[in-house]
Design an enzyme around this catalytic site. Structure first.
Site, PDB file in Angstrom:
ATOM      1  N   CYS A 263      -4.797   2.183  -3.632  1.00  0.00           N
ATOM      2  CA  CYS A 263      -3.544   2.755  -3.074  1.00  0.00           C
ATOM      3  C   CYS A 263      -2.378   1.785  -3.248  1.00  0.00           C
ATOM      4  O   CYS A 263      -1.491   1.709  -2.379  1.00  0.00           O
ATOM      5  CB  CYS A 263      -3.684   3.130  -1.604  1.00  0.00           C
TER       6      CYS A 263
ATOM      7  N   HIS B 128       0.879  -1.179   0.000  1.00  0.00           N
ATOM      8  CA  HIS B 128       0.000   0.000   0.000  1.00  0.00           C
ATOM      9  C   HIS B 128       0.918   1.230   0.000  1.00  0.00           C
ATOM     10  O   HIS B 128       2.020   1.187   0.552  1.00  0.00           O
ATOM     11  CB  HIS B 128      -0.823  -0.055   1.291  1.00  0.00           C
TER      12      HIS B 128
ATOM     13  N   GLN C  78      -4.310  -4.953   7.142  1.00  0.00           N
ATOM     14  CA  GLN C  78      -5.332  -5.916   6.694  1.00  0.00           C
ATOM     15  C   GLN C  78      -5.297  -7.207   7.497  1.00  0.00           C
ATOM     16  O   GLN C  78      -6.327  -7.801   7.782  1.00  0.00           O
ATOM     17  CB  GLN C  78      -5.150  -6.240   5.199  1.00  0.00           C
TER      18      GLN C  78
ATOM     19  N   LYS D 290     -10.108  -0.583  10.924  1.00  0.00           N
ATOM     20  CA  LYS D 290     -10.257  -1.774  10.080  1.00  0.00           C
ATOM     21  C   LYS D 290     -10.556  -3.017  10.925  1.00  0.00           C
ATOM     22  O   LYS D 290     -10.791  -4.092  10.387  1.00  0.00           O
ATOM     23  CB  LYS D 290      -8.995  -1.997   9.249  1.00  0.00           C
TER      24      LYS D 290
HETATM   25  C1  LIG Z   1      -2.174  -2.802   3.646  1.00  0.00           C
HETATM   26  C2  LIG Z   1      -2.522  -1.408   4.094  1.00  0.00           C
HETATM   27  N1  LIG Z   1      -1.588  -0.657   4.648  1.00  0.00           N
HETATM   28  C3  LIG Z   1      -1.841   0.575   5.104  1.00  0.00           C
HETATM   29  C4  LIG Z   1      -3.097   1.130   5.000  1.00  0.00           C
HETATM   30  C5  LIG Z   1      -3.350   2.502   5.534  1.00  0.00           C
HETATM   31  O1  LIG Z   1      -4.205   2.443   6.619  1.00  0.00           O
HETATM   32  P1  LIG Z   1      -4.810   3.775   7.271  1.00  0.00           P
HETATM   33  O2  LIG Z   1      -5.435   4.528   6.133  1.00  0.00           O
HETATM   34  O3  LIG Z   1      -5.805   3.270   8.250  1.00  0.00           O
HETATM   35  O4  LIG Z   1      -3.685   4.507   7.893  1.00  0.00           O
HETATM   36  C6  LIG Z   1      -4.126   0.390   4.399  1.00  0.00           C
HETATM   37  C7  LIG Z   1      -5.452   0.958   4.214  1.00  0.00           C
HETATM   38  O5  LIG Z   1      -6.223   0.544   3.409  1.00  0.00           O
HETATM   39  C8  LIG Z   1      -3.823  -0.921   3.950  1.00  0.00           C
HETATM   40  O6  LIG Z   1      -4.767  -1.682   3.386  1.00  0.00           O
END
Ligand SMILES: Cc1ncc(COP(=O)(O)O)c(C=O)c1O
Length: 397
Positions: A355, A115, A195, A218
């Site tokens: 993302c 991500h 995740q 999440k």
């Molecule tokens: C694998 C992964 N890493 C990081 C994030 C970022 O999380 P947050 O937006 O809650 O900081 C996400 C969000 O979808 C994600 O799926």
């Protein structure tokens, strides 16, 4: 399992909604909503400050959640748990703070499936510190190229940053193997658990990871709260990330003495009610049981894959090993058109690059459609999704 919908008020108010976007954010059970409301209504005050009962009770509840998080992810001590705004802030904290201990020509390895949250903070260190970021490739089946890792890691490598579970493919990575290879050259490992944490049992001590991060929203908790786990000896030598109240022992114009971890990394008034809400979310997960949750997700994933593969032109990015997250494309039809039309029918999925643009490029697709399950989903949600998808495709083709 389908009974779990009853714990989530949003489904009582919106019984026709098919919510398949828990990978973006999960819905909230009553215990989290009521628990936060009760906290604000009955005991709320700032923490670590007041000498009166409300403040003492708030402080006690806040600190109890730190203990709860530590046990939930298998940390040795609650001092190793830092509250952050979310996964993104937790990774940025490590990049800023641990990053200050790095020097030009040190190397960081980041996987191709990451991500952007677990990519951009490291790329930024390339510009600011001059470290070199190397990319651990993903094979065609979505599995990381562990041979590449063994061949390309060296004593120059200081950190390996990999997600525990891809937010696009739904595949879990082999955390123990990554740690073993990284530690063999003295590199540290950061696992992005954004995740993974909601679908599978986490044990940072068993895996021997150095940093582990995740977001409250999440895992059925509130937004604005996340966790950074770090081994005590690392957090202890890392400089603070932000500066302000509640993180110092003493201050003068000539000298500042910081509090020990975790306070050193929690400057200012923290998201107190959100921490309390996170505690209720963890209670909820544990009342179901992580093994049971993973089993539920895998059964649903299998059911979805079986139905999806019967549709003409479906190309999976995910595989049978995917855990509650399935991404796919449909030949000749725009993912965005599909997502938009499904949305109009009350079916909530995610479309786009999620993302994870480099991964989409690597897999040769512009964008994809992602279905991600929560504990409240059941076979009937999959049936409704497939029915809606077929209708949409009949209109679009
Ligand atoms: C694998 C992964 N890493 C990081 C994030 C970022 O999380 P947050 O937006 O809650 O900081 C996400 C969000 O979808 C994600 O799926």
């Amino acid at each position: 399992m389908s009974d779990f919908k009853k714990y989530f008020p949003i489904f009582k108010q919106n019984s026709n909604i098919v919510y398949l976007d828990s990978g973006a954010s999960a819905q909230k059970p009553s215990c989290v909503l009521d628990g936060m409301s009760k906290f604000y209504s009955e005991t709320y005050a700032n923490i670590h400050r007041g000498l009166y009962a409300f403040s003492e009770k708030s402080t006690e509840m806040y600190d109890e959640v730190r203990e709860k998080v530590a046990k939930f992810i298998g940390a040795n001590s609650s001092s190793e748990i830092i509250f952050t705004k979310g996964t993104t802030e937790a990774i940025n904290l490590v990049a800023s703070s641990f990053g200050r201990l790095l020097k030009t020509d040190d190397e960081i390895i980041v996987s191709e499936v990451e991500h952007h949250s677990n990519l951009l903070p490291w790329k930024n260190l390339e510009e600011t510190v001059g470290v070199k970021v190397k990319y651990l490739p993903v094979l065609n089946d979505g599995v990381l190229d562990y041979d590449w890792l063994k061949q390309n890691i060296s004593e120059k490598t200081k950190l390996v940053c990999v997600t525990g579970q891809s937010n696009v493919l739904g595949l879990k990575n082999d955390v123990k193997k990554i740690v073993e290879v990284a530690h063999s050259v003295g590199a540290k490992v950061l696992i992005d658990g954004a995740q993974l944490t909601v679908h599978s049992k986490v044990d940072v001590s068993l895996w021997n990871v150095d940093f582990y991060v995740f977001s409250g929203h999440k895992i059925y908790g509130p937004t604005g709260i996340g966790v950074l786990y770090g081994k005590y000896e690392l957090l202890d030598v890392m400089p603070p990330y932000q500066f302000g109240g509640d993180m110092v022992e003493s201050v003068s114009f000539d000298d500042v003495v910081f509090k020990p971890v975790p306070s050193k990394f929690e400057a200012g008034t923290p998201p107190i009610a959100e921490v309390v809400g996170l505690g209720y979310a963890i209670d909820f997960l544990q009342s179901v049981g992580m093994d049971e949750i993973e089993k539920h997700g895998r059964v649903l994933t299998e059911y979805l894959l079986e139905k999806l593969l019967k549709i003409d032109g479906v190309k999976l990015l995910s595989s049978k090993d995917s855990n509650s997250i399935v991404s796919f494309v449909i030949d000749g039809v725009s993912s965005f058109d599909i997502g938009l039309m499904l949305g109009q029918k009350g079916v909530c999925v995610r479309v786009g690059k999620h993302c994870a643009e480099p991964l989409h490029k690597r897999l040769g697709v512009e964008s994809s459609i992602r279905v991600s399950f929560g504990i409240y989903n059941d076979e009937s949600d999959v049936d409704k999704f497939i029915e809606a998808l077929n209708k949409v495709l009949n209109m679009l083709r």
